[in-house]
Design an enzyme around this catalytic site. Structure first.
Site, PDB file in Angstrom:
ATOM      1  N   HIS A  27       0.841  -1.208   0.000  1.00 20.88           N
ATOM      2  CA  HIS A  27       0.000   0.000   0.000  1.00 20.88           C
ATOM      3  C   HIS A  27       0.875   1.257   0.000  1.00 20.88           C
ATOM      4  O   HIS A  27       0.740   2.126  -0.855  1.00 20.88           O
ATOM      5  CB  HIS A  27      -0.919  -0.031   1.229  1.00 20.88           C
ATOM      6  CG  HIS A  27      -1.796   1.177   1.369  1.00 20.88           C
ATOM      7  ND1 HIS A  27      -3.108   1.200   0.963  1.00 20.88           N
ATOM      8  CD2 HIS A  27      -1.555   2.408   1.874  1.00 20.88           C
ATOM      9  CE1 HIS A  27      -3.633   2.389   1.189  1.00 20.88           C
ATOM     10  NE2 HIS A  27      -2.699   3.147   1.759  1.00 20.88           N
ATOM     11  N   GLU A  28       1.778   1.318   0.970  1.00 25.01           N
ATOM     12  CA  GLU A  28       2.621   2.515   1.081  1.00 25.01           C
ATOM     13  C   GLU A  28       3.567   2.623  -0.113  1.00 25.01           C
ATOM     14  O   GLU A  28       3.864   3.722  -0.575  1.00 25.01           O
ATOM     15  CB  GLU A  28       3.394   2.506   2.401  1.00 25.01           C
ATOM     16  CG  GLU A  28       2.532   2.425   3.664  1.00 25.01           C
ATOM     17  CD  GLU A  28       1.459   3.508   3.787  1.00 25.01           C
ATOM     18  OE1 GLU A  28       1.638   4.599   3.208  1.00 25.01           O
ATOM     19  OE2 GLU A  28       0.420   3.250   4.440  1.00 25.01           O
ATOM     20  N   HIS A  57       1.828   4.481  -2.778  1.00 28.29           N
ATOM     21  CA  HIS A  57       1.986   5.929  -2.556  1.00 28.29           C
ATOM     22  C   HIS A  57       3.402   6.371  -2.950  1.00 28.29           C
ATOM     23  O   HIS A  57       3.604   7.411  -3.572  1.00 28.29           O
ATOM     24  CB  HIS A  57       1.815   6.261  -1.069  1.00 28.29           C
ATOM     25  CG  HIS A  57       0.404   6.238  -0.568  1.00 28.29           C
ATOM     26  ND1 HIS A  57      -0.588   6.998  -1.128  1.00 28.29           N
ATOM     27  CD2 HIS A  57      -0.167   5.590   0.478  1.00 28.29           C
ATOM     28  CE1 HIS A  57      -1.728   6.804  -0.450  1.00 28.29           C
ATOM     29  NE2 HIS A  57      -1.503   5.942   0.532  1.00 28.29           N
ATOM     30  N   GLU A 113      -4.527   7.723  -3.027  1.00 32.23           N
ATOM     31  CA  GLU A 113      -5.023   6.429  -2.551  1.00 32.23           C
ATOM     32  C   GLU A 113      -5.349   5.483  -3.696  1.00 32.23           C
ATOM     33  O   GLU A 113      -5.309   4.266  -3.523  1.00 32.23           O
ATOM     34  CB  GLU A 113      -6.241   6.625  -1.633  1.00 32.23           C
ATOM     35  CG  GLU A 113      -5.931   7.320  -0.299  1.00 32.23           C
ATOM     36  CD  GLU A 113      -4.939   6.575   0.579  1.00 32.23           C
ATOM     37  OE1 GLU A 113      -4.785   5.345   0.421  1.00 32.23           O
ATOM     38  OE2 GLU A 113      -4.277   7.225   1.422  1.00 32.23           O
TER      39      GLU A 113
END
Lengths: 499, 499
Positions: free
Chosen positions: A264-265, A268, A294
């Site tokens: 997820h990160e 980003h 996101e």
């Protein structure tokens, strides 16, 4: 003021802001990863100072005059210059309405909040968090009063994370989700429940970290221009495209929680690492909005990271780190990490119920800033909404109202970005599949570069050149729409539950 | 301008500077410990920006006028206010002479230098370091020209690290050392050589780190208000008294190198943690000079850390971490860590030859800024001086001219601080022994608190209230003098070599 003087004035302030943001970003990252406990107070003061400085710079009369001089030029400006003026004036006009001493107080408090929240959550003590939460809500309500939004008070907050976003638009996008998702939960319950028994055991932190490093690098996060650290709540800090820091957290009784946080990160982070440096001087070397941000994190975590193809690719790599999982076929791994079932923690939730967690926070925040709810009512309201949306009541506040870091840092209005991110990710995926029909075959081969290149071309490389609806329109040809997400989720449920 | 307006203006700038320094300090620490390699360029630009900002703030006309207005008040000001004005005007008058674009260029280059040096040292490649070194020397020479020192050009550099320090004063203090130290080396050679055989082996990094944490905490470094990390060259960064970061480095074939680095940096750190917060608003919550700073680090590293009493205290703790050393008596440890013998690396040197390493750097820097030496001459000049002072020729530049980080960060004029620190530490120790005659018994019991309290009372708590000679006079009743250091060293040699 002459036009070229005005431009020079604006470029100079943009450069100053870039350095301020780099310093503030580092301080923020450090606060959550490295700062000794005794240093919180002083750091909060310094972060408050820099918050106030940014406001001072952005509202400084010569600078504002320069912007207004350029605004009057209209189409005579180059497109980047026009966009720069639009984006800056949006911030300026917002900040001009907020008294500096209140703005600074907010930044000091928001900086302190994270460590107070961290301890309160560890102690399962909402009461310890309540005073700071109440004060933050009070300050944010004050800001809303200064900003005088035309519609719902909460619009003033939504607008911070996606310009132009309103309660009306979010309601329209979330209503279909709120209706359809419980049906998908029920659909899953009617299928063949995946086996998760092999996920029990002890999975050493070092092995988890090695896996996170390896797979985040594989999907395109460049560790020479970034770091992976540990924090109570995973986050990404893009200090510069050449210095992007992601974090995760490790639970030794769960092999994959840290990995999904990392993916997820890293999503980003890949966005931040691929922002266009050529737009830095215009202040546009930045994401289009937090919801677009996101879309990137949720894309890599879920569309990529929770696909069968990914687990076909990753299974042997997983086996290297976790010998206990060496015999498990990719499809069993894929099904196990996609179990759809109501649970307490948002960041651990499956893709279907995740959006209901967001609806919950959205509805609570909306009520909070409509004045229908107070800080002290939140635990009970939280638990009631959990029962309503997910049919569960949290056993304690640590697994309820205290689970997320956001409010402690004053981030009200942020949560909808996650569900919008899911929605945008699904739209982008449909567009990407038209250009890269062998998307899943490439994932299975570990050939992530063309996927990253597609996202860079259609999203990252634009920086903050367009507002989200325009960016999406250019990338997908469509308006924001929950249908692709619902299609994607139904396909996922059918595959996982063999329906 | 009214007096109270002038004071307010100055206090406001002092507060801004404090936050700038906190941000710059964190960026500097991060650069040497955490920054991903790709981030160096952008970070250097941001650090250059903040360096330039400090200069801009300090030379801003309203601020300078306020200072001058206050200067005219003389004794009508409170003592802290007067000192604040003196200290700030010293900086202001220096910075006014330096063109901002050159000052900024220096800060950008100094920020980049460390990583270029780090790689050059690792590759043993002076040529890779030469261009940046040459440019730094060129800039510093330019600054000297702007500053127009009355005496030796190098005075302009010495003065940065100890106000009022000159070549004349350093020569007078170093001459007795340059004469006496070789005699002490010869004295040691005439005694009984300590056994060091038990120091061979492999000492795991984790055990070394545990030892460093435990013993730095014991002597008084507060890890709740500080951190211990790893870097190519150990250093201390005092961001705030509540946030002080020290570093060390680990060599697994040497059990105690990391410990002595840690004790050294912890000495700096204890100083920073005990600065007087009440003087923050005057900008005096700062060390009196770098030489006083080094008196604290060298005191904890050597006077405490290399004493027999310390090894009586530490031996059982050492044995816990390094089982191979469990049987070694304290006196053998004490003698082994005090072997006096010429060696290549300053930070690894014994207390006697250490000062000759400083004399070497001092004489090279003096020649460099007198225009008698160029950057490209340094390796040969270094090796010749090593031969002259220590009777050794380094086998390569990594163990010669490339060993220290300082020049890469533009720190010219800093090195004498170390030998002055030794000299001041010995003076302070003689004074401390008068007040705490059971100094060694306390160390042996691990009762470090009264020692720390004495140093805080006589050194730390004064912050930057006095210039070094006055501070020393108050603490010891004496003028700077090399005699106590020479007495201390001779006693040490006699004890270690059983003479």
């Amino acid at each position: 003021m002459r036009r070229d003087e005005a431009l020079l004035t604006v470029f100079e302030t943009v450069e100053r802001l870039r350095h301020y943001h780099a310093a503030a970003g580092l301080m923020g990252w450090d606060m959550q990863t490295m700062l000794p406990p005794g240093g919180v107070e002083a750091r909060a003061e310094t972060m408050g100072f820099f918050g106030a400085e940014s406001q001072r710079l952005l509202t400084e009369p010569t600078f504002v005059a320069a912007l207004e001089r350029l605004e009057a030029e209209g189409d005579a400006l180059a497109p980047e210059e026009r966009r720069m003026v639009t984006v800056l004036l949006r911030d300026v006009r917002r900040l001009q309405k907020i008294p500096p001493e209140r703005y600074r107080a907010f930044h000091v408090l928001a900086a302190k909040g994270e460590s107070i929240w961290r301890e309160a959550r560890a102690e399962n003590d909402f009461g310890a968090f309540l005073p700071v939460l109440r004060e933050l809500i009070q300050l944010v309500r004050e800001f809303i009063d200064y900003l005088e939004p035309a519609g719902h008070p909460y619009d003033a907050l939504l607008d911070q994370y996606e310009p132009g976003l309103t309660v009306e638009r979010v309601d329209a996008l979330f209503r279909p989700l709120r209706e359809a998702l419980p049906r998908l939960v029920a659909l899953a319950a009617s299928g063949e429940t995946p086996d998760r028994s092999f996920l029990k055991g002890r999975f050493p932190k070092e092995a988890q970290r090695a896996l996170s490093l390896r797979l985040s690098e594989a999907i395109g996060f460049d560790h020479r221009r970034g770091r992976l650290d540990e924090s109570a709540h995973p986050f990404t800090m893009g200090i510069e495209p050449t210095d992007v820091r992601i974090t995760t957290r490790y639970f030794e009784d769960d092999p994959f929680s840290s990995l999904f946080s990392t993916l997820h990160e890293a999503g980003h982070g890949i966005y931040e690492q691929n922002l266009p440096t050529s737009l830095a001087r215009y202040g546009l070397m930045a994401a289009a909005s937090m919801s677009i941000h996101e879309s990137q994190s949720r894309f890599y975590e879920n569309v990529v990271g929770r696909s069968l193809a990914f687990w076909r690719y990753a299974a042997p790599i997983v086996a290297e780190q976790f010998p206990a999982l060496a015999g498990v076929e990719p499809e069993r791994l894929f099904r196990a990490v996609n179990v759809v079932t109501p649970s307490f923690i948002r960041v651990e939730a499956d893709e279907v119920t995740y959006n209901l967690h967001i609806v919950l926070r959205y509805e609570l925040e909306k009520a909070l800033f409509a004045g229908e709810l107070e800080a002290e009512d939140l635990p009970a309201a939280w638990n009631a909404k959990m029962e309503e949306l997910l049919g569960l009541t949290p056993p304690d506040d640590a697994r309820g109202v205290l689970q997320d870091v956001h409010w402690s840092s004053g981030l009200f209005g942020y949560f909808p970005s996650y569900a919008l991110g899911n929605l945008y990710a699904a739209m982008l995926t449909e567009a990407l599949l038209r250009d890269l029909p062998d998307f899943h075959e490439r994932i299975e081969r570990g050939d992530f570069a063309p996927i990253r290149a597609w996202m860079t071309e259609h999203v990252h490389a634009h920086g903050n050149r367009y507002d989200p609806p325009e960016l999406l329109k250019r990338a997908t040809g469509r308006e924001p729409d929950p249908a692709p997400l619902l299609r994607y989720l139904e396909d996922k449920v059918r595959a996982v539950y063999r329906l």
